[in-house]
Design a protein around this motif. Structure first.
Motif, PDB file in Angstrom:
ATOM      1  N   SER A 152      -0.343   4.530  -1.425  1.00 53.41           N
ATOM      2  CA  SER A 152      -1.464   5.215  -0.783  1.00 53.41           C
ATOM      3  C   SER A 152      -0.990   6.106   0.369  1.00 53.41           C
ATOM      4  O   SER A 152      -1.692   7.033   0.756  1.00 53.41           O
TER       5      SER A 152
ATOM      6  N   HIS B 169       8.426   4.572  -3.101  1.00 47.23           N
ATOM      7  CA  HIS B 169       7.040   4.153  -2.931  1.00 47.23           C
ATOM      8  C   HIS B 169       6.505   3.445  -4.184  1.00 47.23           C
ATOM      9  O   HIS B 169       5.309   3.209  -4.288  1.00 47.23           O
TER      10      HIS B 169
ATOM     11  N   ARG C 109       0.827  -1.216   0.000  1.00 43.40           N
ATOM     12  CA  ARG C 109       0.000   0.000   0.000  1.00 43.40           C
ATOM     13  C   ARG C 109       0.857   1.260   0.000  1.00 43.40           C
ATOM     14  O   ARG C 109       0.390   2.336   0.341  1.00 43.40           O
TER      15      ARG C 109
ATOM     16  N   ASN D  45       3.530   0.985  -5.669  1.00 44.98           N
ATOM     17  CA  ASN D  45       3.774   0.250  -4.415  1.00 44.98           C
ATOM     18  C   ASN D  45       5.104  -0.498  -4.469  1.00 44.98           C
ATOM     19  O   ASN D  45       5.741  -0.575  -5.516  1.00 44.98           O
TER      20      ASN D  45
END
Ligand code: HEC
Ligand code: HEC
Ligand code: HEC
Ligand code: HEC
Length: 442
Positions: free
Chosen positions: A348, A365, A345, A386
């Motif tokens: 996010s 990320h 995740r 991700n």
């Protein structure tokens, strides 16, 4: 960049009392490391944002730092030309010996005419310079300053050297060149709460990444006749009170009223200095205007990224990133475990900041950032957002086509994790402990 809104709050508080203020930056505004070519476009865009914020905060000038040079001549020229913040470097020179950017600027602060000149570090990568800043070299800061000083001295009341040469060199500069009143230095990340004084020059130093701001109050009493620390004046005043109450003063202080008063008057006749270094903690809060600049900038990045989205790599490069979906069929339980981890995740985490397309954040990320067939700003792949299997185990296409022939990294070493878990973003990383948390066979 994340620190700009706080910095703006701090500066607003500082200037709200109307005391004439000069706001300066000692350089390396745009990046702290040598960026690869594909990252440059983004760095320039971010540079525009930083300059817009600095203009709004009231910055007057910045030294040209050696890292700024690696943005490339064209890019830096464009940035320098787009802003009222003066880019200063007296020793960055073209082949013909002329400075590339303004060597100095003169500005009036209160009633004082201040000359500010810039110096860039010679600590540059010659090969990179040839590539990105051809025909330009960095002259010796000290000889350059010696040549410039007499001229600048005549036109001004106070001289500030804005340097990006490190505090060691700053001291050498103060020792060798007469007439510099204040050096606002950078590069060495030295924490100087109170300025150093070398001969008649004060040396202050910026801290890194704008995590803290240096502040120097100079209270002139008529003509500048040397510096005296504010704490010394306060100390002498205190001792005078002690004496008046009939107490004993500390050693090294005149023991009679007359002598002590004389000492205090002498100190007061000089220019009082009060230095401080203020850590920009969250108590400063975010300035709304600067925060909105960053939001707009990130919105724009997202729009662009959307226009460039590439669903997957169709090239026939045999060795490429596939995304974790390609692993599920054969590694069902590991895939299920991974799907429950923070890595699955990671993008996010950027959403609340609107930073899903910000290349300051993406490298850690997403998967395969800027690697061939990996996630790139030019062709962002939604299947590689991700931190996926391949971020740790390597590109999977060969393995997927023939797992019996092509293996992958069996036990991703600490060095892979540390590509992202650097102290700035995770000050508590422990490979032995943490590696057990990321990939389990259920
Ligand atoms: C150098 C790699 C790296 C970069 C660049 C990076 N991050 Fe992270 N980020 C990490 C790592 C590693 C963690 C996990 C930290 C932990 O385990 O405590 C993390 C965690 C986070 C988290 C969730 C954990 C928390 O503290 O709440 C957020 C939110 C986040 N990052 C936002 C950002 C933003 C916004 C940017 C860009 C401005 C960014 N990151 C840039 C490596 C990075
Ligand atoms: C954050 C890094 C990371 C990610 C992401 C990750 N792994 Fe792993 N993986 C590891 C580590 C570390 C080990 C060794 C774990 C241990 O010590 O047991 C490992 C072990 C494995 C092994 C066993 C290797 C062996 O010893 O035979 C397989 C198979 C594997 N991972 C597959 C996957 C798959 C499939 C995914 C995605 C769904 C994935 N991993 C995601 C780090 C990762
Ligand atoms: C077609 C089935 C298949 C797919 C798809 C597949 N693997 Fe594997 N993988 C295997 C087999 C079979 C092994 C060997 C298993 C063993 O020896 O226990 C293996 C072993 C591994 C290992 C251990 C390293 C090694 O050399 O033994 C890792 C890590 C791994 N796979 C990761 C992945 C990742 C990441 C993906 C997705 C990109 C993936 N696998 C996709 C079948 C597959
Ligand atoms: C490509 C960058 C990247 C790599 C490589 C990477 N991580 Fe992470 N890791 C992150 C990010 C980003 C987060 C935070 C995600 C979030 O909170 O949304 C994170 C989170 C974690 C967390 C969860 C922290 C928490 O507080 O929830 C652990 C544990 C972890 N990583 C361990 C590892 C280990 C061990 C390795 C190497 C085997 C590794 N990571 C490799 C980027 C990475």
């Amino acid at each position: 960049m994340g620190g700009l809104p706080r910095r703006a709050t701090f500066i607003k508080q500082e200037i709200s009392d109307g005391v004439p203020t000069l706001i300066l930056d000692s350089g390396n505004l745009f990046t702290k490391k040598v960026l690869s070519e594909p990252a440059l476009e983004n760095a320039v865009r971010k540079g525009e944002l930083i300059l817009r914020a600095m203009e709004t905060m009231g910055y007057k000038a910045a030294a040209v730092g050696e890292m700024d040079l690696y943005l490339g001549r064209e890019n830096l020229d464009r940035l320098a030309g787009s802003t009222s913040v003066k880019f200063l470097s007296a020793n960055l020179k073209s082949a013909n010996g002329r400075p590339v950017y303004s060597p100095y600027t003169i500005t009036t602060v209160g009633k004082i005419k201040v000359g500010i000149f810039g110096l860039t570090s010679r600590d540059v990568d010659v090969k990179m310079m040839e590539q990105r800043f051809p025909g330009v070299w960095v002259d010796d800061p000290i000889t350059t300053a010696s040549a410039l000083l007499p001229k600048l001295r005549k036109k001004t009341d106070l001289i500030v050297a804005l340097t990006h040469i490190g505090v060691g060199k700053d001291k050498e500069l103060a020792r060798s060149v007469k007439g510099i009143d204040v050096i606002v230095g950078g590069k060495s990340r030295t924490w100087l709460k109170n300025p150093l004084q070398v001969r008649s020059t004060l040396i202050t130093s910026g801290y890194f990444q704008g995590r803290a701001m240096g502040r120097l109050f100079l209270s002139f009493r008529g003509k500048h006749a040397g510096w005296t620390g504010g704490n010394r004046i306060d100390f002498l005043k205190e001792q005078l009170q002690v004496l008046e109450k009939g107490g004993d003063v500390l050693p090294g202080v005149p023991g009679d009223r007359e002598g002590l008063t004389r000492e205090l008057d002498k100190a007061r006749s000089m220019t009082r200095i009060d230095g401080d270094m203020i850590t920009l903690t969250e108590r400063f809060g975010d300035d709304r205007q600067i925060a909105s600049f960053i939001r707009d900038y990130r919105k724009e990045l997202k729009k662009q990224a959307q226009a460039r989205v590439v669903e997957s790599v169709t090239s026939d490069t045999p060795d490429r990133y596939l995304g974790s979906k390609a692993c599920v069929d054969c590694h069902r339980t590991r895939s299920a475990f991974w799907a429950g981890t923070a890595h699955a995740r990671a993008l996010s985490a950027l959403v609340p900041k609107g930073a899903e397309a910000d290349h300051d954040c993406l490298p850690c990320h997403v998967t395969g950032y800027l690697k061939p067939t990996g996630y790139t700003p030019a062709a962002p792949r939604p299947d590689l957002v991700n931190v996926q299997c391949e971020a740790c185990h390597g590109k999977g296409s060969l393995h997927v086509s023939s797992p019996d022939i092509y293996g992958l990294i069996k036990m991703p070493p600490a060095s892979i994790c540390l590509g992202c878990h650097i102290a700035d973003h995770d000050d508590d990383f422990d490979y032995i402990r943490d590696r057990r948390l990321v990939c389990e066979d259920l």
